[in-house]
Design a protein around this motif. Structure first.
Motif, PDB file in Angstrom:
ATOM      1  N   VAL A 146       0.860  -1.186   0.000  1.00  0.00           N
ATOM      2  CA  VAL A 146       0.000   0.000   0.000  1.00  0.00           C
ATOM      3  C   VAL A 146       0.894   1.233   0.000  1.00  0.00           C
ATOM      4  N   ARG A 147       0.654   2.131  -0.923  1.00  0.00           N
ATOM      5  CA  ARG A 147       1.496   3.323  -1.067  1.00  0.00           C
ATOM      6  C   ARG A 147       0.999   4.432  -0.152  1.00  0.00           C
ATOM      7  N   TYR A 148       1.896   4.977   0.684  1.00  0.00           N
ATOM      8  CA  TYR A 148       1.538   6.111   1.527  1.00  0.00           C
ATOM      9  C   TYR A 148       2.694   7.103   1.570  1.00  0.00           C
TER      10      TYR A 148
ATOM     11  N   CYS B 168       4.234   0.367   1.737  1.00  0.00           N
ATOM     12  CA  CYS B 168       4.011  -0.115   3.095  1.00  0.00           C
ATOM     13  C   CYS B 168       2.998  -1.249   3.121  1.00  0.00           C
ATOM     14  N   ASP B 169       2.913  -1.917   4.269  1.00  0.00           N
ATOM     15  CA  ASP B 169       1.771  -2.741   4.608  1.00  0.00           C
ATOM     16  C   ASP B 169       0.817  -1.874   5.414  1.00  0.00           C
ATOM     17  N   SER B 170      -0.444  -2.235   5.385  1.00  0.00           N
ATOM     18  CA  SER B 170      -1.454  -1.454   6.102  1.00  0.00           C
ATOM     19  C   SER B 170      -2.351  -2.380   6.900  1.00  0.00           C
ATOM     20  N   VAL B 171      -2.757  -1.927   8.077  1.00  0.00           N
ATOM     21  CA  VAL B 171      -3.674  -2.674   8.935  1.00  0.00           C
ATOM     22  C   VAL B 171      -4.821  -1.758   9.336  1.00  0.00           C
TER      23      VAL B 171
ATOM     24  N   TYR C 241       0.048   2.166   9.060  1.00  0.00           N
ATOM     25  CA  TYR C 241       0.983   1.881   7.980  1.00  0.00           C
ATOM     26  C   TYR C 241       2.297   1.406   8.578  1.00  0.00           C
ATOM     27  N   PHE C 242       2.925   0.436   7.910  1.00  0.00           N
ATOM     28  CA  PHE C 242       4.204  -0.089   8.379  1.00  0.00           C
ATOM     29  C   PHE C 242       5.240   0.001   7.267  1.00  0.00           C
ATOM     30  N   ASP C 243       6.275   0.782   7.507  1.00  0.00           N
ATOM     31  CA  ASP C 243       7.394   0.952   6.571  1.00  0.00           C
ATOM     32  C   ASP C 243       8.557   0.096   7.088  1.00  0.00           C
ATOM     33  N   SER C 244       9.011  -0.840   6.294  1.00  0.00           N
ATOM     34  CA  SER C 244      10.025  -1.792   6.764  1.00  0.00           C
ATOM     35  C   SER C 244      11.427  -1.201   6.857  1.00  0.00           C
TER      36      SER C 244
ATOM     37  N   ILE D  11       3.184   3.896  11.533  1.00  0.00           N
ATOM     38  CA  ILE D  11       2.461   5.162  11.572  1.00  0.00           C
ATOM     39  C   ILE D  11       0.995   4.825  11.781  1.00  0.00           C
ATOM     40  N   SER D  12       0.394   5.325  12.861  1.00  0.00           N
ATOM     41  CA  SER D  12      -0.967   4.947  13.236  1.00  0.00           C
ATOM     42  C   SER D  12      -1.854   6.164  13.411  1.00  0.00           C
TER      43      SER D  12
END
Length: 425
Positions: free
Chosen positions: A336-338, A343-346, A359-362, A413-414
């Protein structure tokens, strides 16, 4: 206290997910071949697998010797294309897919690539680029709208993704002129530069440069120079006398004025205008609501918000229940692009609806990037420690908070909305 525990539960669930793994489908354009593979070994591998080799040729453009292998009837994302493999002295560095039968138009290919690799790093009329390691470390993807059809190129962007080779990486081979595409035909989200003039004049030649390469076309739109080094002395426009730099459709480009019988300024991918430049305006994009990807809404139902995420690959969906705490429905997505990062998104739901967007940026080195980026949009955080920051003053609406966490395996990032009144498990 309940809010803190709820946040911890979502945080722990989210931290199990990383976004560094590239999907098998996203890697499929490489056909199982290895970057910097040997010329003859790859040719034998493909022909042994029934691929039709129609030509082998050599080029010496951009001061880099290139050897090409041309194939017919190769599939790219289930679409029939021709393929040109590019080799340097170090091995395989590029895949150029040619949809010359126009099975898909530029807009369709743009959507296919966006679904696989997120929104492009740069785009302009008839060209888009993905530079942030879409196929692994030091790789890039390019999309071109050409006279002959659409070209999609996958290239190494450094001497080697995994090893230390000498030499340079050439720009993608462009066989026919680039054809402009109206931005509204394929994208509604871009920054623009407006150049005003007194009158329209005949176009002479044009240079469009990115960080990775430049393309020069003549008055007919024919490519007369292409290089991954815009300052190369072979560039016929190096001695021109006027330059205007700006953001054109989200990309950093150089527009060069060339003196002939009449001086002109042109974008090559848009329109030609005279040197009577009276105004340059850059419209900066407001990214403060970009966290609401595809129109997500706080307190939206699982059904409505799931539908908005249908374009992304869902990893998991599950419900968690802990005695005395609100029950939670968790939806996890990948790629998912942010704000320019992949990123991954939850998404976190309670009985009230969507109350958490994460969002999770590795990349563990991006913690400062995220702090600075969010500070530009929402002001300085209300609390900052070495490994987290909090915006608690309703930054994105009444009852909202933003958190940034520095984790061992990345950055989270939440965005949270007030979950008071959620049903308990």
């Amino acid at each position: 206290m309940r809010k803190l525990i709820y946040l911890t539960v979502c945080f722990l669930a989210f931290s199990l997910v990383g976004c560094s793994e590239i999907s098998e489908n996203a890697l499929s354009p490489l056909m199982g071949l290895e970057w910097f593979g040997n010329y003859d070994e790859i040719k034998n591998q493909l022909t042994d697998n029934g691929k039709k080799l129609v030509a082998e040729r050599e080029k010496n453009e951009q001061k880099i010797k290139q050897n090409m292998q041309d194939y017919e009837d190769i599939s790219l994302f289930e679409t029939d294309c021709d393929l040109t493999l590019c080799f340097t002295e170090n091995g395989l560095v590029g895949f150029n897919y040619h949809d010359i039968d126009k099975n898909k138009n530029y807009k369709d290919w743009f959507s296919v690539l966006e679904n696989e690799y997120g929104y492009p790093t740069e785009e302009s009329s008839g060209m888009a680029s993905w530079y942030e390691n879409p196929l692994g470390k030091d790789t890039a993807v390019y999309l071109f709208n050409l006279e002959e059809g659409v070209q999609v190129s996958f290239y190494a962007s450094a001497d080697s993704p995994d090893k230390s080779y000498g030499g340079n990486i050439p720009a993608p081979e462009i066989r026919t002129p680039i054809v402009p595409v109206t931005p509204s035909d394929y994208s509604q989200n871009y920054s623009s530069t407006t150049v005003s003039s007194n009158q329209v004049s005949e176009q002479t030649s044009t240079t469009v440069s990115t960080d990775n390469f430049s393309v020069v076309t003549d008055e007919n739109g024919t490519v007369i120079y292409s290089s991954d080094n815009p300052n190369n002395n072979d560039n016929p426009n190096n001695n021109t006398n006027n330059e205007v730099q700006g953001s054109i459709f989200g990309s950093t480009s150089t527009v060069t004025a060339v003196t002939n019988n009449s001086s002109t300024v042109s974008t090559a991918l848009t329109a030609s205008v005279t040197t009577a430049v009276t105004e340059i305006q850059t419209v900066e994009e407001d990214n403060s609501e970009d966290y609401l990807i595809n129109g997500l809404e706080f307190y939206g139902s699982p059904e409505s918000e799931r539908a908005k995420m249908s374009r992304y690959s869902q990893l998991y969906e599950y419900r968690t229940e802990e005695s005395g705490q609100p029950w939670e429905l968790i939806m996890e997505y990948e790629n998912v692009r942010y704000l320019g990062k992949n990123c991954d998104s939850v998404l976190c739901f309670t009985s009230l609806g969507l109350v958490g967007i994460n969002y999770f940026d590795s990349d563990v080195n991006n913690y400062d990037f995220w702090i600075n980026k969010l500070s530009e949009m929402y002001g300085s955080p209300d609390e900052t420690q070495y490994d987290y920051a909090v915006w608690s003053g309703n930054p994105v609406g009444e009852g909202t908070m933003i958190y940034v966490f520095a984790l061992e395996d990345g950055v989270q990032i939440s965005f949270f909305a007030d979950d008071t009144g959620s049903e308990l498990a």
